[in-house]
Write an enzyme that holds these catalytic residues in place. Structure first.
Site, PDB file in Angstrom:
ATOM      1  N   SER A 225       0.912  -1.216  -0.042  1.00 13.53           N
ATOM      2  CA  SER A 225      -0.217   0.386  -0.154  1.00 13.53           C
ATOM      3  C   SER A 225       0.630   1.188  -0.034  1.00 13.53           C
ATOM      4  CB  SER A 225      -1.334  -0.012   1.003  1.00 13.53           C
ATOM      5  OG  SER A 225      -2.003   0.830   0.799  1.00 13.53           O
TER       6      SER A 225
ATOM      7  N   ASP B 194      -9.852  -3.446  -5.808  1.00 13.48           N
ATOM      8  CA  ASP B 194      -9.032  -2.498  -4.633  1.00 13.48           C
ATOM      9  C   ASP B 194      -9.677  -1.258  -4.788  1.00 13.48           C
ATOM     10  OD1 ASP B 194      -7.577  -1.235  -2.738  1.00 13.48           O
ATOM     11  OD2 ASP B 194      -6.297  -2.260  -2.724  1.00 13.48           O
TER      12      ASP B 194
ATOM     13  N   HIS C  59      -8.465  -5.068  -1.243  1.00 13.56           N
ATOM     14  CA  HIS C  59      -7.158  -3.933  -0.804  1.00 13.56           C
ATOM     15  C   HIS C  59      -6.781  -5.477  -0.108  1.00 13.56           C
ATOM     16  CE1 HIS C  59      -4.651  -1.038   0.067  1.00 13.56           C
ATOM     17  NE2 HIS C  59      -4.588  -1.223   1.210  1.00 13.56           N
TER      18      HIS C  59
END
Length: 767
Positions: free
Chosen positions: A603, A689, A724
């Site tokens: 991320s 995501d 995600h």
């Protein structure tokens, strides 16, 4: 095109101009998620990744089996009491998801407030000692009230957004995501019959909150940028179309979250970002109540609110940064705050430049202790604080609060008592603190200690061990955790050197002799701390002689608020140079072979990976970027994209500020790919995501391949039915981790376990 040929996306120039600078993006068209051509390209990327990593398949399978073997697949949680029920979960071998169970307890009123949970009534449901639950053995009267596996069987992806129960335990409200895009549907289940109510609420953000009677549920809805901004109240038995809009937050830089106060009388509403909050309270006992503004966003105060009753008076505990960046705690009343709120009374002087009157100080600001927050109970206040990277709990008595209320000097957080633990590096977090209970519960773990559950008596502060997570066939004495400090070359205002804490995990047979394959992990954003946590998958790397190093770089919160502020906005480059400094120090100290170092981050940590790849590609033999935020400038320049406007408080606003634009462009991974010999790079992402869109790594790998002057592969692995967090279910998660770790171990030349016939010091890295 064969699977062994890297997919080449066509180029369609798209110009983006800001502050006199024009950037030509040839792959922006890959953003068209529903395009058959885009989907075909993504499938081709998966086929290419599979072909390139085919030799790693046996290693992936071995790592997966190691994770699976070491994990106690048929397992359970420690029952936690709510009202007249003990609630717990079971995981069953072969099943992906937990099963939620409960068993009746005696009335809480039967328990003396002084009962500690350890005494002659141990084992009885009328006490606060949890019943003994065994794997595969059903308790008398045990009920399964939610079987996640049965729900998930109907969908390729399944994730719970949250569970909420009424006080009597007769109604369950839950939300579920069946695609991975974090758009949830709320449903209601009658626990006396096990049947769902016909009503449901679609397109909800996160989980619902039931007020104690179960007559009403509160939930958030997100805007087009996936920012939770509307709070609704649903009355059970009525159509969702009739739900009452309680609050709408129009400021695009505020993210709103809600939760019940400790005594469940009020809904605490916090709208905020990384730099300031806006707070409100809503009386959930009154269906007609309106939210009451306590502290407005114009005050630019980072804070949290915790209501508490003391001697019949309703008070508010305010954790805030008005006194300093590491926070302080004050006590006041709602009336005192509302009198100062900007919209309370136009006749009231509400100049945002004047400090708020936050009442009496309870815990002062400290330079070396970060006050993270408090948990309120009827017995005392549980304080969560961080000192020298370690987060733990301390105890603040109601007598100390009473004294502060009457003007006594505040008590320093660093002097508060709390439970003692033997290890130097650990994490202790509150996981249950029922308001009227005589004890509270914490989870304790360290890098090498599986999670332990302790109940801590309010009166004695003595921890009672309820459970340690079992692990199969592991000698935990075979591993070591140590802390080193890497110099950055920077100094503070007082002249002291800035050093980065680095956690070094290794097998006991590995010594700092300069020959070790090493994986360096980092994150460094949003004030998130990489706290000690036990991970079974990590053991598979340590067993192969790999040193696993966690770099606690600036931008995280390990060393207080200042550590975070020195790694954001126009100081973001510190995050990246800290990671490189940590790598250099690991080599200097002999922990890492300079030719056998890999890097891992996800991320915002994926942005770190992209930046490091451009800044120092020669230092790493492989880089794995999970759901990487590598096209960050494009994303943040478009406030219509999910979460973009909220990011301005983290990175700055490049739309309005040319300095921020130039600074971000200087490190944005996608825009700084150069003609270099890059290491082996794997970008791992998910199609659905909503936090970091798949298009970012999809574009990034294209330009990396174009500029790659080395022979190492660049691959994109994309989960087509995930979000995600990747695919849903624990087995799928283990497979993903096995893929990641096999990629790393393969390129480090560390496929075999220590003592398995391979001389690791002589292994060659694979580019």
């Amino acid at each position: 095109m064969s699977d062994s040929t890297a997919p080449q996306a066509k180029q369609i120039p798209t110009e983006r101009t800001h502050h006199g600078d024009t950037f030509v993006d040839h792959y922006e068209w890959l953003r068209e998620k529903d395009s058959p051509e885009v989907l075909e390209h993504l499938h081709a990327e998966n086929a290419y990744a599979e072909a390139v990593t085919a030799a790693q398949k046996p290693l992936r399978e071995r790592v997966f089996e190691e994770i699976k073997h070491r994990t106690v697949e048929t397992d359970l949680s420690v029952p936690s009491r709510r009202g007249d029920w003990w609630y717990f979960t079971r995981t069953i071998e072969g099943e992906q998801h937990p099963v939620y169970c409960r068993v009746a307890a005696g009335p809480a009123a039967d328990v003396s407030p002084q009962e500690t949970g350890a005494g002659e009534n141990d084992g009885e449901h009328g006490s606060w000692t949890p019943p003994q639950v065994e794997a595969g053995v059903t308790l008398e009267g045990e009920q399964t009230f939610f079987d996640t596996n049965a729900e998930a069987a109907q969908h390729p992806f399944y994730q719970l957004g949250g569970l909420s129960l009424n006080a009597e335990g007769t109604l369950l409200a839950y939300s579920e995501d069946t695609s991975g895009d974090e758009h949830y549907t709320v449903r209601f289940r009658d626990l006396s019959t096990g049947e769902n109510h016909p009503e449901q609420i679609g397109n909800v953000h996160g989980g619902p909150v039931l007020e104690p009677t179960g007559r009403r549920a509160y939930y958030m809805v997100a805007d087009a940028a996936w920012r939770p901004y509307r709070l609704y109240m649903h009355t059970l038995g009525t159509p969702a179309e009739q739900d009452r809009l309680i609050l709408e937050i129009s400021d695009e830089q505020l993210w709103t979250g809600v939760g019940l106060s400790a005594d469940k009388r009020e809904l605490v509403i916090i709208s905020g970002n990384s730099e300031y909050d806006e707070s409100r309270l809503l009386d959930v006992t009154d269906p007609q109540a309106e939210p009451v503004l306590l502290i407005g966003a114009e005050r630019r105060l980072l804070h949290s609110i915790d209501p508490i009753d003391v001697d019949g008076e309703r008070l508010l505990l305010i954790t805030h940064n008005q006194s300093g960046p590491n926070n302080a705690l004050s006590v006041t009343t709602a009336a005192a705050l509302t009198a100062q709120a900007a919209d309370a009374d136009p006749e009231v002087d509400s100049d945002p430049d004047q400090p708020l009157d936050l009442g009496k100080p309870v815990l002062p600001h400290e330079e070396t202790v970060k006050l993270e927050g408090v948990s309120v109970t009827a017995a005392q206040i549980i304080v969560t604080a961080r000192r020298n990277t370690v987060e733990s709990v301390q105890l603040l008595s109601l007598d100390a609060l009473r004294a502060a209320r009457t003007g006594a000097d505040p008590v320093r957080t660093s002097t508060l008592p709390g439970p003692d633990f033997e290890e130097e590096l650990y994490t202790c977090a509150v996981i249950a603190a029922e308001y009227e209970a005589p004890l509270f519960r914490v989870a304790y773990e360290s890098w090498l200690t599986p999670t332990r559950i302790y109940d801590i008596d309010h009166a004695t502060a003595e921890p009672v061990l309820r459970r340690e997570t079992p692990v199969h066939d592991v000698d935990l004495e075979a591993y070591r955790a140590t802390r080193i400090w890497a110099p950055t070359g920077d100094t503070r205002a007082d002249g002291s050197a800035i050093e980065v804490p680095v956690t070094v995990l290794h097998h006991r047979d590995v010594v700092a002799d300069g020959t070790n394959p090493t994986l360096v992990y980092g994150y460094g954003s949003y004030e998130m701390s990489m706290d000690p946590s036990f991970g079974i998958p990590r053991l598979s790397l340590l067993d192969r002689g790999i040193v696993f190093a966690i770099a606690h770089i600036r931008g995280g919160g390990e060393l207080g608020r200042g550590w975070y502020e020195d790694g954001k906005k126009l100081k973001k480059m510190n995050t990246f140079t800290d990671f490189i400094a940590a790598t250099d120090h690991l080599i200097l100290q002999g922990w890492a072979d300079p030719a056998r170092v890999a890097a891992l981050g996800g991320s915002a940590g994926g942005l770190l990976m992209g930046a490091v790849a451009n800044l120092a590609p020669e230092k790493y033999v492989a880089i794995l970027a999970q759901v990487p935020f590598v096209d960050n400038l494009t994303t943040i320049l478009d406030p219509e994209l999910p979460l973009s406007a909220l990011e301005w408080e983290e990175w700055g606003n490049p739309i309005t500020d040319p300095e921020v634009y130039r600074y971000m462009k200087s490190y944005a991974p996608y825009e700084n790919v150069r003609e270099l010999a890059y290491p082996a790079i794997a970008a791992v992402t998910s199609l659905n995501d909503t936090r970091v869109l798949y298009v970012e790594p999809a574009k990034w790998v294209q330009v990396l391949r174009e500029h790659q002057r080395g022979e190492s592969p660049v691959v994109l692995k994309i989960e087509m039915d995930g979000g995600h967090g990747g695919a849903s279910g624990r087995y799928e998660t283990w497979k993903e981790r096995a893929w990641d770790y096999a990629f790393i171990a393969h390129h480090l030349g560390a496929d075999q376990k220590l003592g398995a016939g391979q001389d690791l010091s002589g292994s060659e890295p694979r580019r």
